[in-house]
Design a protein around this motif. Structure first.
Motif, PDB file in Angstrom:
ATOM      1  N   LEU A  58       0.578  -0.896  -0.246  1.00  0.00           N
ATOM      2  CA  LEU A  58      -0.013  -0.136  -0.597  1.00  0.00           C
ATOM      3  C   LEU A  58       0.664   1.292  -0.052  1.00  0.00           C
ATOM      4  O   LEU A  58       2.147   1.571   0.650  1.00  0.00           O
ATOM      5  CB  LEU A  58      -1.083   0.392   1.150  1.00  0.00           C
ATOM      6  N   PHE A  59       0.188   2.458  -0.892  1.00  0.00           N
ATOM      7  CA  PHE A  59       1.062   3.397  -0.739  1.00  0.00           C
ATOM      8  C   PHE A  59      -0.302   4.738   0.076  1.00  0.00           C
ATOM      9  O   PHE A  59      -1.004   4.813  -0.641  1.00  0.00           O
ATOM     10  CB  PHE A  59       1.700   3.867  -1.739  1.00  0.00           C
ATOM     11  N   VAL A  60       0.320   5.831   0.938  1.00  0.00           N
ATOM     12  CA  VAL A  60      -0.419   6.532   1.431  1.00  0.00           C
ATOM     13  C   VAL A  60       0.867   8.128   0.942  1.00  0.00           C
ATOM     14  O   VAL A  60       1.592   8.051   1.214  1.00  0.00           O
ATOM     15  CB  VAL A  60       0.215   6.513   3.115  1.00  0.00           C
ATOM     16  N   SER A  61      -0.582   9.065   0.456  1.00  0.00           N
ATOM     17  CA  SER A  61      -0.095  10.043   0.540  1.00  0.00           C
ATOM     18  C   SER A  61      -1.086  11.341   1.307  1.00  0.00           C
ATOM     19  O   SER A  61      -1.716  11.188   0.883  1.00  0.00           O
ATOM     20  CB  SER A  61      -0.178  10.077  -1.040  1.00  0.00           C
TER      21      SER A  61
ATOM     22  N   HIS B 205       6.923  -1.560   6.910  1.00  0.00           N
ATOM     23  CA  HIS B 205       7.498  -0.230   5.782  1.00  0.00           C
ATOM     24  C   HIS B 205       8.891   0.017   5.703  1.00  0.00           C
ATOM     25  O   HIS B 205       9.760  -0.770   6.554  1.00  0.00           O
ATOM     26  CB  HIS B 205       7.521   0.946   7.395  1.00  0.00           C
ATOM     27  N   ARG B 206       8.578  -0.408   4.369  1.00  0.00           N
ATOM     28  CA  ARG B 206       9.579  -0.130   3.546  1.00  0.00           C
ATOM     29  C   ARG B 206      10.080   0.407   2.598  1.00  0.00           C
ATOM     30  O   ARG B 206       9.210   1.842   1.969  1.00  0.00           O
ATOM     31  CB  ARG B 206      10.028  -1.480   2.375  1.00  0.00           C
ATOM     32  N   THR B 207      11.041   0.914   1.416  1.00  0.00           N
ATOM     33  CA  THR B 207      11.311   2.096   0.827  1.00  0.00           C
ATOM     34  C   THR B 207      11.852   1.657   0.129  1.00  0.00           C
ATOM     35  O   THR B 207      11.959   0.540  -0.187  1.00  0.00           O
ATOM     36  CB  THR B 207      12.434   3.045   0.823  1.00  0.00           C
ATOM     37  N   ASP B 208      10.382   2.546  -1.578  1.00  0.00           N
ATOM     38  CA  ASP B 208      10.716   1.102  -3.159  1.00  0.00           C
ATOM     39  C   ASP B 208      11.671   2.284  -3.402  1.00  0.00           C
ATOM     40  O   ASP B 208      12.587   3.273  -3.432  1.00  0.00           O
ATOM     41  CB  ASP B 208       9.514   1.449  -3.699  1.00  0.00           C
ATOM     42  N   PRO B 209      12.432   1.135  -4.833  1.00  0.00           N
ATOM     43  CA  PRO B 209      13.545   2.103  -5.828  1.00  0.00           C
ATOM     44  C   PRO B 209      13.442   3.974  -6.177  1.00  0.00           C
ATOM     45  O   PRO B 209      14.591   4.828  -6.775  1.00  0.00           O
ATOM     46  CB  PRO B 209      13.678   1.642  -6.854  1.00  0.00           C
ATOM     47  N   ASN B 211      12.187   5.633  -4.064  1.00  0.00           N
ATOM     48  CA  ASN B 211      12.429   6.760  -3.009  1.00  0.00           C
ATOM     49  C   ASN B 211      11.023   7.168  -2.360  1.00  0.00           C
ATOM     50  O   ASN B 211      10.529   7.862  -0.954  1.00  0.00           O
ATOM     51  CB  ASN B 211      12.392   7.753  -3.195  1.00  0.00           C
ATOM     52  N   ARG B 212       9.473   6.158  -3.257  1.00  0.00           N
ATOM     53  CA  ARG B 212       8.250   5.949  -2.182  1.00  0.00           C
ATOM     54  C   ARG B 212       8.363   5.255  -1.349  1.00  0.00           C
ATOM     55  O   ARG B 212       8.802   4.196  -1.176  1.00  0.00           O
ATOM     56  CB  ARG B 212       7.413   5.930  -3.440  1.00  0.00           C
ATOM     57  N   ASP B 213       7.268   5.677  -0.052  1.00  0.00           N
ATOM     58  CA  ASP B 213       7.386   4.366   0.754  1.00  0.00           C
ATOM     59  C   ASP B 213       5.899   3.843   0.615  1.00  0.00           C
ATOM     60  O   ASP B 213       4.853   4.112  -0.180  1.00  0.00           O
ATOM     61  CB  ASP B 213       6.555   5.426   2.297  1.00  0.00           C
ATOM     62  N   TYR B 214       5.846   2.475   1.160  1.00  0.00           N
ATOM     63  CA  TYR B 214       4.966   1.190   1.249  1.00  0.00           C
ATOM     64  C   TYR B 214       5.085   0.879   2.054  1.00  0.00           C
ATOM     65  O   TYR B 214       6.274   0.438   2.954  1.00  0.00           O
ATOM     66  CB  TYR B 214       5.520   0.883   0.061  1.00  0.00           C
ATOM     67  N   TYR B 215       3.109  -0.119   2.397  1.00  0.00           N
ATOM     68  CA  TYR B 215       3.597  -0.882   3.684  1.00  0.00           C
ATOM     69  C   TYR B 215       2.678  -1.775   3.092  1.00  0.00           C
ATOM     70  O   TYR B 215       2.233  -2.366   2.440  1.00  0.00           O
ATOM     71  CB  TYR B 215       2.468   0.136   4.138  1.00  0.00           C
ATOM     72  N   TRP B 216       3.242  -3.378   3.710  1.00  0.00           N
ATOM     73  CA  TRP B 216       2.949  -4.594   3.410  1.00  0.00           C
ATOM     74  C   TRP B 216       1.696  -5.152   4.840  1.00  0.00           C
ATOM     75  O   TRP B 216       2.479  -4.603   5.626  1.00  0.00           O
ATOM     76  CB  TRP B 216       4.176  -5.609   3.353  1.00  0.00           C
ATOM     77  N   MET B 217       0.935  -5.909   4.899  1.00  0.00           N
ATOM     78  CA  MET B 217      -0.208  -5.534   5.439  1.00  0.00           C
ATOM     79  C   MET B 217       0.436  -6.595   5.946  1.00  0.00           C
ATOM     80  O   MET B 217       0.528  -7.696   5.676  1.00  0.00           O
ATOM     81  CB  MET B 217      -1.660  -5.798   5.101  1.00  0.00           C
ATOM     82  N   SER B 218       0.363  -6.893   7.633  1.00  0.00           N
ATOM     83  CA  SER B 218       0.828  -7.817   8.066  1.00  0.00           C
ATOM     84  C   SER B 218       0.162  -7.840   9.416  1.00  0.00           C
ATOM     85  O   SER B 218       0.422  -6.789  10.693  1.00  0.00           O
ATOM     86  CB  SER B 218       2.849  -8.814   8.547  1.00  0.00           C
ATOM     87  N   GLY B 219      -0.362  -8.472  10.214  1.00  0.00           N
ATOM     88  CA  GLY B 219      -0.877  -8.679  11.227  1.00  0.00           C
ATOM     89  C   GLY B 219      -0.966  -9.613  12.515  1.00  0.00           C
ATOM     90  O   GLY B 219      -0.535 -11.307  11.551  1.00  0.00           O
ATOM     91  N   ARG B 220      -1.373  -9.630  13.272  1.00  0.00           N
ATOM     92  CA  ARG B 220      -1.881 -11.432  14.029  1.00  0.00           C
ATOM     93  C   ARG B 220      -3.361 -11.224  14.824  1.00  0.00           C
ATOM     94  O   ARG B 220      -3.546 -10.117  15.170  1.00  0.00           O
ATOM     95  CB  ARG B 220      -0.820 -11.768  14.984  1.00  0.00           C
ATOM     96  N   PHE B 221      -4.065 -12.849  15.473  1.00  0.00           N
ATOM     97  CA  PHE B 221      -5.168 -12.633  15.947  1.00  0.00           C
ATOM     98  C   PHE B 221      -4.984 -11.859  17.768  1.00  0.00           C
ATOM     99  O   PHE B 221      -3.973 -12.693  18.157  1.00  0.00           O
ATOM    100  CB  PHE B 221      -5.240 -14.364  15.605  1.00  0.00           C
ATOM    101  N   TYR B 222      -5.606 -11.134  17.864  1.00  0.00           N
ATOM    102  CA  TYR B 222      -5.559 -11.523  19.868  1.00  0.00           C
ATOM    103  C   TYR B 222      -7.108 -12.097  19.702  1.00  0.00           C
ATOM    104  O   TYR B 222      -8.156 -11.643  19.042  1.00  0.00           O
ATOM    105  CB  TYR B 222      -5.177 -10.398  19.707  1.00  0.00           C
TER     106      TYR B 222
END
Lengths: 265, 265
Positions: A58-61, B205-209, B211-222
């Motif tokens: 996902l990208f956020v702006s 949270h990572r940065t692409d080539p 230089n844009r921030d991007y996010y992969w969803m990752s979670g866990r069940f409570y």
């Protein structure tokens, strides 16, 4: 609500996209009640229900920022917007808001449409975090719909919800629909249950220039109980703004015991 | 069930895509019970919940056909597959099947995961048409998961469901999960309710080539109630194949009266 010595933090999203007229009306309304953070899809995610994005990042702006109103767009679904909004955008503000508002949707989310609705997907997601949430919809699909009456009733409902005691707010989720009739003809607010019925499809079947068959989804709602006066469809048809409290335990408790007799071993 | 002088018509779909090992196992199993029509997504639609495709048209392709087993792929979501399957593919066979099976999903759909699940989106959609449906999931995400135990319990549950009287079948929807343990260690079948809890995210949270921030969803069940022995999470953790009956009236009846006092006017 958190400590009353500060303004509530209100999170706003929708499924029609950050540029829609309905969310513009809702975010402005929200600033009357608190500090507002908007994270909404960068395009239309109608009909996306409770879906989440697992196959791509996902990208956020940042879209705009003024005192008390920050607006972000996200390349994900309404539920993605809630999750990334809480985990990333609100990370330095406690990770959760005091209230989540979703909409105002261009089109009804009454009856079983609540199940398909991205607007209500976002609202129910917030409630699963324990945060009170309200999804607002107007029964007019047009991009240029008039949100005057919706804003009027949204203001009244938000005001009453923010005055509720904390123990009644946890997990509260409301599905609010406002009929597309002249504001003066709306009779008031009516708390209802979800109408029983279903959407049945009649696909539009065409052939593309490469001679491939393709299908556009098109259907209509069949009301299984048009005479029942405690449903949201009845309320809307009779001139009320309807409020259905929603929860996400899908267990069919009416079948638990008999199924246990049949299947447990 | 319709007239008993013919084999049941069984519709099969999933959310992992028509090429997945789980649906291959399920469609083969289904041929033991009736004539089978498969309409499944052409790629993975995991996490798509009850979403429908309104922004673009759908394409359907015949994948294979043999006596008693037709397979189609569709460019839409699991719910789209049910809708176009009923309205188009089954149009000349009454428009609806006798039973809908969804899965076998690669990964658990127990607890509140039922809300996000495309597998269960398809199953609940069928139930909204009044057609009995069963979603099957194995608590193992891997593409090469071993479905031996899942098929064993699916066979038993399908057999018992097909023997139920018609009045108990209307709208029946079951969320079946099988634990990823050696088949001999599975203790049996246990009818349960949906576990209370939520999924909370911790985005990568990572940065692409560029230089844009991007996010992969990752979670866990409570799990909010790990000690409760009548939940599907407890059942899975204790070695049972779990069955939760599911319904889609989301009304929070526990709040109807008090909200009416607060909001009706």
């Amino acid at each position: 609500m958190k400590a009353s010595d500060r303004r509530p933090l209100i999170f706003v999203t929708n499924d029609d996209g950050v540029q829609a007229a309905g969310i513009a009306a809702l975010m402005r309304l929200a600033t009357e009640f608190g500090d507002v953070v908007v994270v909404a899809p960068n395009e239309s995610y109608s009909g996306m229900s409770h879906s989440i994005t697992m196959q791509r990042p996902l990208f956020v702006s940042a879209v705009s920022a003024e005192p008390g109103l920050e607006v972000y767009s996200c390349t994900g679904t309404p539920v993605d917007c809630v999750k990334i909004g809480f985990d990333e955008i609100l990370a330095d503000r406690g990770g959760v808001p005091d209230l989540v508002l979703s909409g105002i949707n261009h089109g009804s989310n009454a009856n079983v449409s609540v199940v398909y609705s991205g607007t209500m997907g976002a609202a129910t997601e917030a409630a699963m975090y324990g945060i009170p949430s309200i999804g607002f919809s107007l029964t007019d699909h047009s991009p240029a719909a008039d949100f005057t009456a919706s804003v009027h009733y949204a203001r009244e409902i938000i005001d009453r919800v923010l005055r509720m005691p904390a123990e009644r707010l946890a997990g509260l989720c409301l599905n609010v629909n406002v009929p597309d009739i002249p504001p003066a003809e709306i009779k008031g607010i009516r708390v209802c249950r979800q109408t029983r019925g279903n959407w049945r499809e009649d696909f539009v079947h065409r052939t593309d220039p490469q001679n491939r068959d393709y299908y556009w989804m098109s259907g209509r709602f069949y009301n299984f109980e048009p005479e029942a006066e405690d449903t949201d469809e009845w309320g809307l048809r009779n001139g009320y703004a309807t409020v259905v409290p929603v929860q996400m335990d899908l267990t069919d408790y009416s079948r638990l015991a008999s199924l246990g007799e049949l299947l447990d071993r």
